[in-house]
Scaffold this active site. Structure first.
Site, PDB file in Angstrom:
ATOM      1  N   ASP A  97      14.654  25.080 -34.056  1.00 55.01           N
ATOM      2  CA  ASP A  97      14.220  24.399 -32.828  1.00 55.01           C
ATOM      3  C   ASP A  97      15.449  23.957 -32.043  1.00 55.01           C
ATOM      4  O   ASP A  97      16.391  23.419 -32.643  1.00 55.01           O
ATOM      5  CB  ASP A  97      13.389  23.159 -33.203  1.00 55.01           C
ATOM      6  CG  ASP A  97      12.293  22.870 -32.190  1.00 55.01           C
ATOM      7  OD1 ASP A  97      12.507  23.151 -31.008  1.00 55.01           O
ATOM      8  OD2 ASP A  97      11.228  22.355 -32.593  1.00 55.01           O
ATOM      9  N   HIS A 134      17.777  26.066 -23.700  1.00 53.55           N
ATOM     10  CA  HIS A 134      16.962  25.020 -24.346  1.00 53.55           C
ATOM     11  C   HIS A 134      16.668  25.341 -25.808  1.00 53.55           C
ATOM     12  O   HIS A 134      16.175  24.489 -26.532  1.00 53.55           O
ATOM     13  CB  HIS A 134      15.647  24.847 -23.581  1.00 53.55           C
ATOM     14  CG  HIS A 134      15.836  24.214 -22.227  1.00 53.55           C
ATOM     15  ND1 HIS A 134      15.483  22.910 -21.944  1.00 53.55           N
ATOM     16  CD2 HIS A 134      16.364  24.700 -21.080  1.00 53.55           C
ATOM     17  CE1 HIS A 134      15.780  22.625 -20.695  1.00 53.55           C
ATOM     18  NE2 HIS A 134      16.314  23.706 -20.137  1.00 53.55           N
TER      19      HIS A 134
HETATM   20  P1  ADP Z   1       8.979  23.126 -27.180  1.00 54.69           P
HETATM   21  O1  ADP Z   1       9.855  22.933 -25.988  1.00 54.69           O
HETATM   22  O2  ADP Z   1       9.429  24.211 -28.106  1.00 54.69           O
HETATM   23  O3  ADP Z   1       7.532  23.263 -26.859  1.00 54.69           O
HETATM   24  P2  ADP Z   1       9.530  20.304 -27.657  1.00 54.69           P
HETATM   25  O4  ADP Z   1       9.078  19.438 -28.785  1.00 54.69           O
HETATM   26  O5  ADP Z   1      10.968  20.203 -27.334  1.00 54.69           O
HETATM   27  O6  ADP Z   1       9.087  21.786 -28.042  1.00 54.69           O
HETATM   28  O7  ADP Z   1       8.766  19.929 -26.316  1.00 54.69           O
HETATM   29  C1  ADP Z   1       7.364  20.015 -26.231  1.00 54.69           C
HETATM   30  C2  ADP Z   1       6.852  19.092 -25.120  1.00 54.69           C
HETATM   31  O8  ADP Z   1       5.481  19.431 -24.869  1.00 54.69           O
HETATM   32  C3  ADP Z   1       6.871  17.624 -25.544  1.00 54.69           C
HETATM   33  O9  ADP Z   1       7.143  16.829 -24.403  1.00 54.69           O
HETATM   34  C4  ADP Z   1       5.453  17.389 -26.043  1.00 54.69           C
HETATM   35  O10 ADP Z   1       4.975  16.065 -25.906  1.00 54.69           O
HETATM   36  C5  ADP Z   1       4.645  18.313 -25.153  1.00 54.69           C
HETATM   37  N1  ADP Z   1       3.458  18.766 -25.892  1.00 54.69           N
HETATM   38  C6  ADP Z   1       3.429  19.498 -27.023  1.00 54.69           C
HETATM   39  N2  ADP Z   1       2.152  19.671 -27.443  1.00 54.69           N
HETATM   40  C7  ADP Z   1       1.366  19.048 -26.565  1.00 54.69           C
HETATM   41  C8  ADP Z   1      -0.045  18.854 -26.447  1.00 54.69           C
HETATM   42  N3  ADP Z   1      -0.908  19.342 -27.314  1.00 54.69           N
HETATM   43  N4  ADP Z   1      -0.488  18.141 -25.405  1.00 54.69           N
HETATM   44  C9  ADP Z   1       0.377  17.641 -24.505  1.00 54.69           C
HETATM   45  N5  ADP Z   1       1.708  17.778 -24.562  1.00 54.69           N
HETATM   46  C10 ADP Z   1       2.200  18.473 -25.571  1.00 54.69           C
HETATM   47  C1  G6P Z   2      10.185  26.125 -24.688  1.00 53.47           C
HETATM   48  C2  G6P Z   2      11.128  26.934 -23.813  1.00 53.47           C
HETATM   49  C3  G6P Z   2      10.763  26.783 -22.330  1.00 53.47           C
HETATM   50  C4  G6P Z   2       9.300  27.118 -22.141  1.00 53.47           C
HETATM   51  C5  G6P Z   2       8.426  26.260 -23.065  1.00 53.47           C
HETATM   52  C6  G6P Z   2       6.941  26.581 -22.960  1.00 53.47           C
HETATM   53  O1  G6P Z   2      10.361  24.784 -24.405  1.00 53.47           O
HETATM   54  O2  G6P Z   2      12.460  26.489 -24.043  1.00 53.47           O
HETATM   55  O3  G6P Z   2      11.550  27.655 -21.544  1.00 53.47           O
HETATM   56  O4  G6P Z   2       8.923  26.918 -20.792  1.00 53.47           O
HETATM   57  O5  G6P Z   2       8.828  26.478 -24.409  1.00 53.47           O
HETATM   58  O6  G6P Z   2       6.726  27.960 -23.121  1.00 53.47           O
HETATM   59  P1  G6P Z   2       6.080  28.865 -21.972  1.00 53.47           P
HETATM   60  O7  G6P Z   2       6.243  30.269 -22.470  1.00 53.47           O
HETATM   61  O8  G6P Z   2       4.655  28.417 -21.903  1.00 53.47           O
HETATM   62  O9  G6P Z   2       6.792  28.585 -20.697  1.00 53.47           O
END
Ligand code: ADP
Ligand code: G6P
Length: 460
Positions: free
Chosen positions: A358, A154
């Site tokens: 990212d 991912h």
């Molecule tokens: P990452 O996987 O690195 O966290 P992404 O943008 O691909 O970044 O995915 C993050 C997911 O988590 C998205 O679906 C987003 O809406 C959710 N998310 C991020 N911050 C919050 C928050 N403060 N409250 C609820 N959902 C969140």
């Molecule tokens: C990214 C990673 C996921 C991970 C998520 C949240 O999306 O690709 O593998 O689950 O971040 O991080 P956490 O350490 O809370 O699982």
């Protein structure tokens, strides 16, 4: 005979309606096909407990393995999040190699493989997710498992040079070669992965595009992840008073939603917003940045440091620019309900995604899905987010360039309606072409056949 789908990821949903990129996507796939999902128990660092525990079930079964406090520290906080995460996100300076991290990482993978082996029946296919489980297929092969096993990363694929930071750099290619299919977010990641194999004397390229490594062959392809755009758009369009959301509609609202991770470029984003406020000083036009940034992996020092840095910048900028009835930067350090998030996105005139690196960035896709197509807001998107590979009509910025990002905020907020509609229609086309259901189905069907096929993205 086709067997069941067995999914493995470190993070596993615990509630009935999961949220967040990986879990929503996989939940969708398993709800459709049925099957089994194995992940880490949500109680972090539970005392010694062997075996798998059922944590919840419905359309599919969820089983959890337990991590001891030591395993949690060395496998999850250590090798996964203090070595592999910074390495893959271009922060080799933050890589923290401690003796014992890799050993525990391998031991956890070996233990999960043993637990999993008992669950894999004839004809089953196994789909492993993310950097916590790179060696899992190799451990399963040692146990004699011949099932088709796929891996999806991912996060960004590390550049070749960075791999030499690992304690055993050659392992990376070895681990991946035990899979039948390796899926990556972008064409660029695929190129980096193939570059790694090309540089490895143990690998050989076949005419069908697959890589032969010792006695196995592995296919490498990009599968850009997406979202369930329809349901997010539906939630965004729910009417309700703006006051309920704490929004003053006389201000231009700019939104940011990210885990508080150093890869998301939050300090640069705040600095760019500060410059933008400077450029507006004295004009009487107000704009606010609403930054929602829930805590994540706080026991890792780099995450504590980014929090301190961000709070310092927000405090300073608010001190300089706030007035009695206006706070320009609102910074919320916790999660927000998905439906509320969707409604906030729809009301924001611009969204700032300024990742320094990212894998994809789902927030970019969620913001686009949430807009009113007749009067859409503008996505400001880092060139270094995987989403930028296809969303070429977003306002693309170099997040290291504070002036460029600050100017993009002004451009976004003052953009004429016609241009906003044109740019949004293109981005929405990308969001629909990479929806989460197609993503999962195409990975699974490719894993079943593993012949290089056409790109799964729907023609636009
Ligand atoms: P990452 O996987 O690195 O966290 P992404 O943008 O691909 O970044 O995915 C993050 C997911 O988590 C998205 O679906 C987003 O809406 C959710 N998310 C991020 N911050 C919050 C928050 N403060 N409250 C609820 N959902 C969140
Ligand atoms: C990214 C990673 C996921 C991970 C998520 C949240 O999306 O690709 O593998 O689950 O971040 O991080 P956490 O350490 O809370 O699982």
């Amino acid at each position: 005979m086709t067997g069941k789908l067995v999914v493995v990821s470190n993070r596993i949903p615990t509630g009935a309606t999961p949220s967040g990129g990986l879990v929503v996507a996989v939940h969708d796939a398993l709800t459709r096909s049925g099957g089994l999902w194995v992940g880490a128990h949500p109680d972090e660092g539970t005392p010694d407990q062997d075996g798998l525990t059922e944590i919840a079930s419905g359309d599919y079964t969820r089983l959890a393995f337990h991590l001891t406090p030591e395993e949690y520290d060395s496998y999850y906080l250590g090798f996964a999040n203090s070595v592999l995460w910074p390495l893959c996100h271009g922060r080799v300076d933050l890589v923290d190699i401690e003796r014992g991290f890799e050993e525990t990482y391998l031991a956890v993978n070996a233990r999960v493989a043993r637990l999993l082996a008992d669950q894999i029946g004839e004809g089953d296919i196994v789909w492993v997710h993310d950097y916590h489980f790179l060696p899992l297929a190799s451990e399963l092969r040692k146990l004699g498992i011949t099932a088709r096993i796929g891996f999806f990363l991912h996060i960004p694929f590390p550049p070749l040079g960075a791999l030499s930071t690992l304690p055993s750099p050659d392992d990376f290619a070895e681990w991946l070669s035990a899979y039948d299919l390796v899926g990556l977010q972008t064409r660029r990641d695929t190129a980096s992965c193939l570059e790694m194999f090309r540089a490895d004397p143990r690998a050989e390229f076949m005419t069908d595009g697959s890589v032969k490594f010792r006695d196995r062959s592995v296919s490498v392809r990009s599968f850009p992840i997406g979202i369930d755009a329809e349901s997010f758009a539906e939630a965004a369009a729910v009417e309700g008073p703006d006051a309920e959301l704490g929004i003053d509609m006389h201000e231009d609202l700019v939104i940011g939603v990210d885990r508080l991770d150093y890869s998301k470029g939050l300090p640069n984003r705040f600095r760019a917003f500060g410059k933008f406020l400077d450029s507006r000083a004295g004009t009487g036009r107000r704009a606010s940045l609403l930054q929602i940034a829930p805590p994540t992996r706080e026991r890792v020092a780099a995450y504590r440091a980014i929090r301190t840095e961000l709070e310092e910048i927000a405090g300073r900028l608010n001190g300089e620019h706030a007035e009695l009835d206006w706070t320009p930067i609102r910074y919320i350090h916790r999660g927000v309900e998905r439906d509320t998030l969707a409604r906030l996105h729809r009301r924001a005139r611009a969204c700032l995604v300024t990742s320094l690196a990212d894998g994809m960035n789902l927030v970019a896709k969620e913001y686009v899905a949430a807009q009113d197509p007749e009067d859409p807001g503008v996505l400001i998107l880092s060139r270094f987010a995987g989403a930028a590979e296809d969303m070429t009509e977003a306002l693309l910025v170099n997040p290291y360039d504070i002036d460029e990002t600050s100017e993009a905020i002004e451009t976004a907020i003052t953009m004429p309606l016609e241009e906003r509609r044109r740019r949004h229609a293109h981005s929405l086309g990308v969001v629909h072409a990479t929806n989460v259901t197609d993503w999962a189905q195409s990975f699974v069907s490719c894993l079943k056949t593993c012949t290089p096929t056409l790109d799964y993205r729907r023609a636009q």
